[in-house]
Scaffold this motif. Structure first.
Motif, PDB file in Angstrom:
ATOM      1  N   TRP A 122     -18.624 -11.713  12.672  1.00 26.56           N
ATOM      2  CA  TRP A 122     -18.453 -10.258  12.543  1.00 26.56           C
ATOM      3  C   TRP A 122     -17.875  -9.591  13.783  1.00 26.56           C
ATOM      4  N   ALA A 123     -18.527  -9.739  14.922  1.00 24.63           N
ATOM      5  CA  ALA A 123     -18.088  -9.012  16.114  1.00 24.63           C
ATOM      6  C   ALA A 123     -16.694  -9.453  16.560  1.00 24.63           C
ATOM      7  N   ASN A 124     -16.417 -10.750  16.486  1.00 26.83           N
ATOM      8  CA  ASN A 124     -15.092 -11.226  16.864  1.00 26.83           C
ATOM      9  C   ASN A 124     -14.018 -10.672  15.927  1.00 26.83           C
ATOM     10  N   ALA A 125     -14.351 -10.566  14.650  1.00 28.46           N
ATOM     11  CA  ALA A 125     -13.409  -9.986  13.694  1.00 28.46           C
ATOM     12  C   ALA A 125     -13.172  -8.512  13.990  1.00 28.46           C
ATOM     13  N   MET A 126     -14.262  -7.788  14.263  1.00 25.73           N
ATOM     14  CA  MET A 126     -14.117  -6.365  14.544  1.00 25.73           C
ATOM     15  C   MET A 126     -13.328  -6.108  15.828  1.00 25.73           C
ATOM     16  N   GLU A 127     -13.423  -7.041  16.777  1.00 29.17           N
ATOM     17  CA  GLU A 127     -12.631  -6.922  18.000  1.00 29.17           C
ATOM     18  C   GLU A 127     -11.148  -6.790  17.669  1.00 29.17           C
ATOM     19  N   LEU A 128     -10.684  -7.600  16.745  1.00 30.40           N
ATOM     20  CA  LEU A 128      -9.284  -7.547  16.335  1.00 30.40           C
ATOM     21  C   LEU A 128      -8.993  -6.384  15.404  1.00 30.40           C
ATOM     22  N   LEU A 129      -9.880  -6.188  14.425  1.00 29.80           N
ATOM     23  CA  LEU A 129      -9.599  -5.232  13.353  1.00 29.80           C
ATOM     24  C   LEU A 129      -9.735  -3.782  13.784  1.00 29.80           C
ATOM     25  N   LEU A 130     -10.671  -3.480  14.672  1.00 30.39           N
ATOM     26  CA  LEU A 130     -10.969  -2.083  15.005  1.00 30.39           C
ATOM     27  C   LEU A 130     -10.286  -1.584  16.276  1.00 30.39           C
ATOM     28  N   THR A 131      -9.735  -2.493  17.088  1.00 28.88           N
ATOM     29  CA  THR A 131      -9.008  -2.048  18.280  1.00 28.88           C
ATOM     30  C   THR A 131      -7.505  -2.080  18.080  1.00 28.88           C
ATOM     31  N   GLY A 132      -7.033  -2.984  17.230  1.00 30.43           N
ATOM     32  CA  GLY A 132      -5.597  -3.147  17.061  1.00 30.43           C
ATOM     33  C   GLY A 132      -4.935  -3.876  18.216  1.00 30.43           C
ATOM     34  N   LYS A 133      -5.725  -4.316  19.197  1.00 32.55           N
ATOM     35  CA  LYS A 133      -5.178  -4.961  20.388  1.00 32.55           C
ATOM     36  C   LYS A 133      -5.067  -6.470  20.186  1.00 32.55           C
ATOM     37  N   PRO A 134      -4.074  -7.101  20.819  1.00 29.20           N
ATOM     38  CA  PRO A 134      -3.905  -8.548  20.656  1.00 29.20           C
ATOM     39  C   PRO A 134      -4.918  -9.339  21.473  1.00 29.20           C
ATOM     40  N   VAL A 159      -4.703  -0.269  12.667  1.00 23.14           N
ATOM     41  CA  VAL A 159      -5.486   0.935  12.981  1.00 23.14           C
ATOM     42  C   VAL A 159      -4.805   1.800  14.034  1.00 23.14           C
ATOM     43  N   SER A 160      -3.970   1.206  14.871  1.00 22.11           N
ATOM     44  CA  SER A 160      -3.245   1.986  15.869  1.00 22.11           C
ATOM     45  C   SER A 160      -2.115   2.786  15.237  1.00 22.11           C
ATOM     46  N   LEU A 161      -1.810   2.494  13.960  1.00 17.86           N
ATOM     47  CA  LEU A 161      -0.799   3.243  13.214  1.00 17.86           C
ATOM     48  C   LEU A 161      -1.432   4.165  12.177  1.00 17.86           C
ATOM     49  N   GLY A 162      -2.772   4.231  12.178  1.00 18.69           N
ATOM     50  CA  GLY A 162      -3.466   5.063  11.199  1.00 18.69           C
ATOM     51  C   GLY A 162      -3.604   4.405   9.848  1.00 18.69           C
ATOM     52  N   ILE A 163      -3.498   3.089   9.803  1.00 17.90           N
ATOM     53  CA  ILE A 163      -3.507   2.328   8.552  1.00 17.90           C
ATOM     54  C   ILE A 163      -4.686   1.356   8.572  1.00 17.90           C
ATOM     55  N   PRO A 164      -5.457   1.249   7.505  1.00 15.88           N
ATOM     56  CA  PRO A 164      -6.522   0.246   7.480  1.00 15.88           C
ATOM     57  C   PRO A 164      -5.968  -1.145   7.177  1.00 15.88           C
ATOM     58  N   THR A 165      -6.573  -2.143   7.781  1.00 13.28           N
ATOM     59  CA  THR A 165      -6.289  -3.532   7.420  1.00 13.28           C
ATOM     60  C   THR A 165      -7.180  -3.905   6.244  1.00 13.28           C
ATOM     61  N   VAL A 166      -6.632  -4.480   5.195  1.00 13.80           N
ATOM     62  CA  VAL A 166      -7.409  -4.765   3.985  1.00 13.80           C
ATOM     63  C   VAL A 166      -7.673  -6.262   3.828  1.00 13.80           C
ATOM     64  N   VAL A 167      -6.647  -7.044   3.502  1.00 11.71           N
ATOM     65  CA  VAL A 167      -6.862  -8.467   3.253  1.00 11.71           C
ATOM     66  C   VAL A 167      -7.382  -9.160   4.513  1.00 11.71           C
ATOM     67  N   GLY A 178       0.809  -1.210   0.000  1.00 12.91           N
ATOM     68  CA  GLY A 178       0.000   0.000   0.000  1.00 12.91           C
ATOM     69  C   GLY A 178       0.841   1.257   0.000  1.00 12.91           C
ATOM     70  N   THR A 179       0.196   2.401   0.259  1.00 12.85           N
ATOM     71  CA  THR A 179       0.882   3.684   0.345  1.00 12.85           C
ATOM     72  C   THR A 179       0.405   4.393   1.606  1.00 12.85           C
ATOM     73  N   PHE A 180       1.299   4.648   2.539  1.00 11.66           N
ATOM     74  CA  PHE A 180       0.940   5.249   3.807  1.00 11.66           C
ATOM     75  C   PHE A 180       1.937   6.350   4.141  1.00 11.66           C
ATOM     76  N   GLY A 181       1.446   7.472   4.588  1.00  9.20           N
ATOM     77  CA  GLY A 181       2.321   8.544   5.017  1.00  9.20           C
ATOM     78  C   GLY A 181       3.291   8.998   3.952  1.00  9.20           C
ATOM     79  N   GLY A 182       2.876   8.904   2.686  1.00 14.77           N
ATOM     80  CA  GLY A 182       3.728   9.339   1.603  1.00 14.77           C
ATOM     81  C   GLY A 182       4.758   8.316   1.159  1.00 14.77           C
ATOM     82  N   THR A 183       4.785   7.152   1.821  1.00 12.27           N
ATOM     83  CA  THR A 183       5.740   6.108   1.458  1.00 12.27           C
ATOM     84  C   THR A 183       5.062   5.052   0.601  1.00 12.27           C
ATOM     85  N   SER A 184       5.661   4.704  -0.524  1.00 12.49           N
ATOM     86  CA  SER A 184       5.097   3.675  -1.390  1.00 12.49           C
ATOM     87  C   SER A 184       5.592   2.312  -0.953  1.00 12.49           C
ATOM     88  N   TRP A 185       4.654   1.375  -0.839  1.00 15.15           N
ATOM     89  CA  TRP A 185       4.965   0.025  -0.401  1.00 15.15           C
ATOM     90  C   TRP A 185       4.493  -0.933  -1.484  1.00 15.15           C
TER      91      TRP A 185
END
Length: 257
Positions: free
Chosen positions: A152-164, A133-141, A73-80
């Protein structure tokens, strides 16, 4: 030293992340080695079952933020590096059985790869997280794949908090299939791989492909596709061997042909 090792023994390919000094964070060179290892597994007829594992005390610390080639992806002006469906973690069409043997932290890129394995065996010291998300980056795949795996809710627990989450929590939500003590992780994964090699490999691949492709089909189309795959698999030498072995009351000798 290879950043990803590949070993084939008795039809079982073990792909090992091998950058322990960086907690197996994925940099550009390691990503290339990993892609090559999965290509090799896919294209080697004698490789029937794959195990994804890692050296050291961490399964994978995610993409190496100091090396954009390890992420996408591309984040913070850096191409990946941009993802393609030709890499295993981004959806390579691979219908051989796969096992993830997870120890320690499994983060970001590493968890995305684990999600594409059929079986996840984890040690009790494993943790799982998508910290983007804790780095300001969306998770895609991971966001595409995870809800189908854990709801759904279990997935969002991981995806939207960024916590382990712990290994026990991962087992509870269905992310992990089996939980073992750290010292038993590799033997448990290898034992299950050997069990999988007892079945006809081409029939396994046809069955997995039916399960994968029919998820988005209507019922009639799904059954027709399944019956087509049954005919394809039924024309193989292994199918004939399976019938002979049953008639002769002996163990079949699969050849993957």
């Amino acid at each position: 030293m290879s950043l990803v090792t590949y070993e084939l023994d008795d039809h079982i390919a073990t792909i090992t992340l091998n950058r322990p000094e960086a907690r197996n964070a994925i940099n550009g060179a390691m990503r290339q080695d990993l892609n090559s290892a999965w290509d090799r597994f896919r294209d080697t007829e004698d490789a029937w079952v794959g195990i994804l594992t890692a050296t050291g005390n961490a399964f994978c610390a995610g993409g190496d933020l100091r090396d954009g080639g390890g992420s996408v992806g591309t984040f913070g002006g850096t191409s990946w590096e941009k993802p393609t469906i030709n890499s295993f973690e981004s959806g390579m069409e691979l219908f051989k059985p796969t096992i993830a043997a997870v120890n320690g932290p499994c983060i970001g890129y590493g968890l995305t790869g684990v999600l594409f394995c059929d079986f996840v065996i984890a040690s009790t010291d494993a943790t799982f997280s998508f910290p983007e998300v804790s780095l300001g980056i969306p998770t895609v795949v991971g966001a595409i794949r995870l809800p189908h795996r854990v709801g759904w809710a279990n997935a969002m627990e991981l995806l939207l908090t960024g916590k382990p989450i712990s290994a026990e929590r991962a087992l509870e939500v269905g992310l992990v299939w089996k939980l073992v003590e750290p010292g038993n992780l590799q033997s448990e994964a290898m034992g299950w791989a050997r069990t999988l090699t007892e079945a006809a490999p081409l029939a396994q691949r046809a069955t997995k492909e039916v399960a994968w492709r029919t998820a988005d089909m209507g019922w009639i189309e799904a059954v027709r596709f399944g019956e087509t795959m049954r005919k394809v698999a039924g024309a193989t030498d292994d199918a004939a061997e399976g019938v002979r072995a049953w008639v002769e009351k002996r163990k079949p000798h699969w050849r993957g042909r």
